[in-house]
Design a protein around this motif. Structure first.
Motif: not given
Ligand code: NDP
Ligand code: MG
Length: 388
Positions: A150, A154, A260, A268, A272, A275-276, A278-281
């Motif tokens: 991951s 990124q 990273h 985490v 990722y 939601h890819h 997008q990013r989320t909390e």
């Protein structure tokens, strides 16, 4: 519109953390769940997350689940798992099964052109070439869930946006070193299952925890990275980093290296992938480097941990050799966990199976299923001779 997620292996370590990620989001909906035998927990998950369809791979236990839960459909056996993939209408399948049992569902997902969030690294170790070719042919994406991959996904994404992939020189996977880091070979004789299951930085399922103690996990991850990113083996390095804060890095032609970082928490990379792009909390502890204090790095000791060397040899031999490596490892780890094989017997069994079976060319997925079966038989035989 919410993204429909099918979660295979939902009762496991990755599976339960994925449900935690999904329950925090309004954009993700679970359309199916699966387990091997833990049907009571599976049914409880289906009720809690209002899931219409589940699969239990063990036929008899699947029948018990169907009696106990009548609000949705219960599919059974390995075929039931494939039907779950074909019939759930998922936008994204998260494959969090353990072992080569994950290959069939990976193939079914990609064959349907459905995007795949892949935790089951064994799918790529066993069938990397065919799996990647299938994804290419149907246009399905593979999003890595393994934390190192991951991280690299990124980092590479950033490079692609600016300079293209030619600027990347090496991928460097970090390894925690596991609970036995720093021990000599003779200090590994007679280590117990309990000691091997005490991972210093990550809480994971039993099989991957033992793979981390032997460093086989890193060997499998080198093969996984080769297939995911199309990187030749001589450009994939491994460095031991006990704090597990740097999840991996890439080095570039101009001498720069991009890394990273973050506290180790599988939610985490799971978030990722789900939601890819997008990013989320995600509720993880923010990284405060002054508080962490020091990050240390050291080379791998392949004398004490021969599994990494065996993996590279099998990877370079190619064909069915990585499939044999993986199957023999699964049999050996299982035997170790049951107290039938000493810790140092694990690489011995794998080495023996690779020597006996060598590498055959792969013509179709059938070749892999046959090689997996044969390697399990040979490895089981070797377990009894090593123990004796
Ligand atoms: P677990 O053992 O915790 O969970 C495995 C899941 O798969 C369970 O739901 C289990 O069901 C199911 N399962 C087990 N065997 C079979 C089978 N033969 N057929 C169908 N289903 C099966 O594993 P993890 O969550 O730790 O690991 C899952 C995958 O993710 C592995 O490939 C691992 O290498 C990878 N991974 C895991 C990480 C982690 O932090 N745990 C980190 C990075 C990668 P049941 O509960 O009924 O047994
Ligand atoms: Mg990993």
């Amino acid at each position: 519109m919410s993204r429909r997620i099918l979660l295979l292996g939902s009762t496991g370590s990755i599976g339960t953390q994925a449900l935690d990620v999904i329950s925090r989001s309004d954009d993700l909906e679970v359309v199916g769940l699966s387990a091997q035998s833990n049907w009571e927990a599976l049914v409880a998950q289906a009720v809690e997350h209002q899931v219409p369809r589940i699969a239990v791979t063990d036929e008899d236990l699947g029948a018990l689940a169907a009696e106990a839960w009548t609000d949705g459909e219960v599919l059974r056996g390995p075929e039931g798992l494939v039907r779950l993939v074909l019939e759930s209408g998922a936008d994204l399948v998260l494959n969090a099964l353990v072992g080569s049992a994950g290959l069939g569902p990976t193939v079914a997902t990609l064959g349907e052109g459905i995007d795949l969030a892949l935790a089951n690294k064994e799918s790529l170790v066993v069938g990397g070439e065919l799996v990647m070719a299938l994804a290419e042919a149907t246009g399905a994406s593979i999003l890595p869930v393994d934390s190192e991959h991951s991280a690299i996904h990124q980092l590479i994404h950033g490079e692609q946006a600016t300079g293209g992939l030619a600027s990347i020189e090496k991928l460097v996977l970090t390894a925690s070193g596991g609970p036995f880091r720093g021990r000599t070979r003779s200090e590994l004789e007679g280590v117990s299952v309990e000691q091997a299951l005490k991972h210093p930085t990550w809480a994971m399922g039993g099989k991957i925890t033992i793979d981390s103690a032997t460093l086989m996990n890193k060997g499998l991850e080198v093969i996984e990275a080769h297939h995911l990113f199309g990187t030749p083996y001589e450009r994939i390095d491994v460095v031991v980093h006990p704090q597990s804060i740097v999840h991996s890095l890439i080095t570039l032609v101009d001498g720069a290296a991009l890394a990273h970082l973050g506290h180790p928490d599988m939610r985490v990379p799971i978030a990722y992938a789900l939601h890819h792009p997008q990013r989320t909390e995600v509720p993880v502890k923010p990284l405060d480097l002054a508080e962490v204090g020091s990050l240390t790095f050291e080379p791998v000791d392949t004398d004490s941990f021969p599994c990494l060397r065996l993996s590279r040899e099998a990877a370079i031999a190619g064909g069915t050799a990585p499939c044999v490596l993986n199957a023999a490892n699964e049999v050996a780890v299982h035997a170790f966990l049951e107290g039938r094989l000493p810790f140092l017997g694990i690489p011995e069994v794998i080495d023996g199976a690779l020597q006996e079976l060598g590498s055959q060319p792969i013509r179709a997925f059938e070749t892999l299923y046959d090689a997996d079966r044969e390697a399990r038989e040979v490895a089981s035989g070797l377990v009894s001779t090593v123990t004796a």
